[in-house]
Design an enzyme around this catalytic site. Sequence first.
Site, PDB file in Angstrom:
ATOM      1  N   THR A 193       0.869  -1.180   0.000  1.00  0.00           N
ATOM      2  CA  THR A 193       0.000   0.000   0.000  1.00  0.00           C
ATOM      3  C   THR A 193       0.907   1.232   0.000  1.00  0.00           C
ATOM      4  OG1 THR A 193      -0.006   0.116   2.390  1.00  0.00           O
ATOM      5  CG2 THR A 193      -1.736  -1.203   1.395  1.00  0.00           C
ATOM      6  N   GLU A 337      -5.575  -4.188  -0.654  1.00  0.00           N
ATOM      7  CA  GLU A 337      -5.847  -5.367   0.171  1.00  0.00           C
ATOM      8  C   GLU A 337      -6.950  -6.241  -0.420  1.00  0.00           C
ATOM      9  OE1 GLU A 337      -5.488  -2.269   1.103  1.00  0.00           O
ATOM     10  OE2 GLU A 337      -4.525  -2.050   3.056  1.00  0.00           O
ATOM     11  N   LYS A 444     -15.778  16.200  11.046  1.00  0.00           N
ATOM     12  CA  LYS A 444     -16.773  16.066  12.120  1.00  0.00           C
ATOM     13  C   LYS A 444     -17.132  17.446  12.639  1.00  0.00           C
ATOM     14  CE  LYS A 444     -17.906  12.373  15.135  1.00  0.00           C
ATOM     15  NZ  LYS A 444     -17.527  11.389  16.090  1.00  0.00           N
ATOM     16  N   TRP A 449     -21.227  14.133  10.918  1.00  0.00           N
ATOM     17  CA  TRP A 449     -20.232  13.977   9.874  1.00  0.00           C
ATOM     18  C   TRP A 449     -20.641  14.687   8.590  1.00  0.00           C
ATOM     19  CZ3 TRP A 449     -18.258   8.194   9.961  1.00  0.00           C
ATOM     20  CH2 TRP A 449     -17.606   7.982  11.168  1.00  0.00           C
TER      21      TRP A 449
END
Length: 551
Positions: A193, A337, A444, A449
């Site tokens: 990654t 992944e 936030k 959110w």
Amino acid sequence: MVHSTDSKGNFGQMMDCPMLISTIISSAARHHPQCQIVSKSGEGDIHRYSTQDLQLRAKKLAQSLQKLNLQQGSRVATLAWNGYRHLEIYYGVSGSGLVCHTINPRLFSDQIAYIIQHAQDEVVFFDMSFLSLIETLAPLCPSVKYWVCLIHPSHQPQSSLTLLNYEEFIAAENGQYEWPLLDERSASSLCYTSGTTGNPKGALYSHRSTVMHSYATALPDSLCLSAMDIIMPVVPMFHVNAWGLPYSALVVGAQLVFPGSKLDGQSLYELIESEKVTLSAGVPTVWAGVLQHMKTHDLRFTNFKRVLIGGSACPPAMMQTFAQYGVEVIHAWGMTELSPIGTVARLRATDVYKTAVEQEKILQKQGRVIFGVDMKIVDDQHQELPHDGVAFGDLYVRGPWVIDQYYKALDHALVGGWFPTGDVANIDAEGNMQITDRSKDVIKSGGEWISSIDIENIASGHPEVMMAACIAIAHPKWDERPLLVIEKKPNHQLSDQELKAQLLKYFEGKIAKWWTPDDVVFVEKIPLTATGKMQKLKLREQFKDYQLPTI
Ligand code: ADP
């Protein structure tokens, strides 16, 4: 081939053929022998050959690698652009039981050195354009015994290092080689990654996971690949195996076109046209360049029909522009992944009766799972949330091409058998998933959110906006408030003040009022990560002391 039987006679009586990467290339060479693989070199010349030529040279490579006495599972790395030699390494290395470790050359050199040492790569194949990088890396990478240059011997320049030449390396072999019958669970390839925080982590794929991912991603409701396609992977072969296209294209007998190192809008457009490409794949930033080039020169596509966009959210405005050019955008979500594809946005029979606007909304989401992958959203206590299109939480996935552990990590990456993706999403009653944010990019405000992706998608629809990033800025009352960072199109007409005023009006009626960014700032260039995504971490650092206007 092995015939399995168990002591109780419960097994089916089907041939036990392991799912191996070598079966992809041997099948393509045998059943699609004339299928073309076209590669553009850095100098602009075009190389063409068939799947039969590919297999012959991949086998020669396997033979030469055998002579190095590497153990099964040893890591053989690449630092290379998309091209035929890289493809030969994909098949020659994995097919012969070694692990093909594709490295992203856009990472910092100390990160690359870390990755090479972590993987204990023993051989590194590299394109000439990375020679000076290799000269920096070599003293830092004692595990590497052979550095092999991917170029014709007559073009290989002098170097202070002892380098092998790829063409000479394989020249002495005759290609009389049988792919070994491996356990399908054997490791086949390795990809790290990008490690925006901390060191990069490795995802170690198996033959089985790779072949299954190829089947699944070729399905009609995935990428709908067929032997009628001419596929150009713009997504690099060093980034999650170019989303599996070097495998899935050969599985279906499609032709491949590799763009090499030139990924600017003009070069890609010209290659799409000259090679009659029907399908391509890449991150939104790449396509922004192609569309900009086409607009400036008033160009059209001839054969290009579908474009797979993922890696970050595809702005709806980009989908609409492609539609005007007769190109269908296939919006997909995935990650390293996950090999990488997990979901694809597609309509179903019941959607046919919906309005065009409703259909567009479905296609703008990240989509439904492809068979094999399962997903759920959970709250902070890992409790599953409803699929109602409203509840949002951490996205968890599982399936045969999802990692269960990072390479050489001591602990499992899973929570109760599921892989936590680090993305925040909702899933509607029809199974369409929508990413609202990466958990570390979430804003936030007052305990609620705000989706940075929604705001970016709207801002990108303004004709003068090249790219938009929405980041959180600390706020004394609300904890965080959104700041919109804009890179303008090169030929913009409006001043910063005019564009800011228009953008703030632009949000009216499209999002809740309190989601509207508190301010808009302009930058020359939005920084990109090594995989071409907006580097919000860097922007957050750059604007960490930014004083929002008091509203
Ligand atoms: P990196 O970019 O860090 O190398 P990946 O390519 O594996 O790593 O990135 C995976 C992440 O990219 C996902 O977890 C998600 O946040 C983001 N991503 C991928 N596809 C999409 C998409 N279609 N829409 C929004 N975000 C996406």
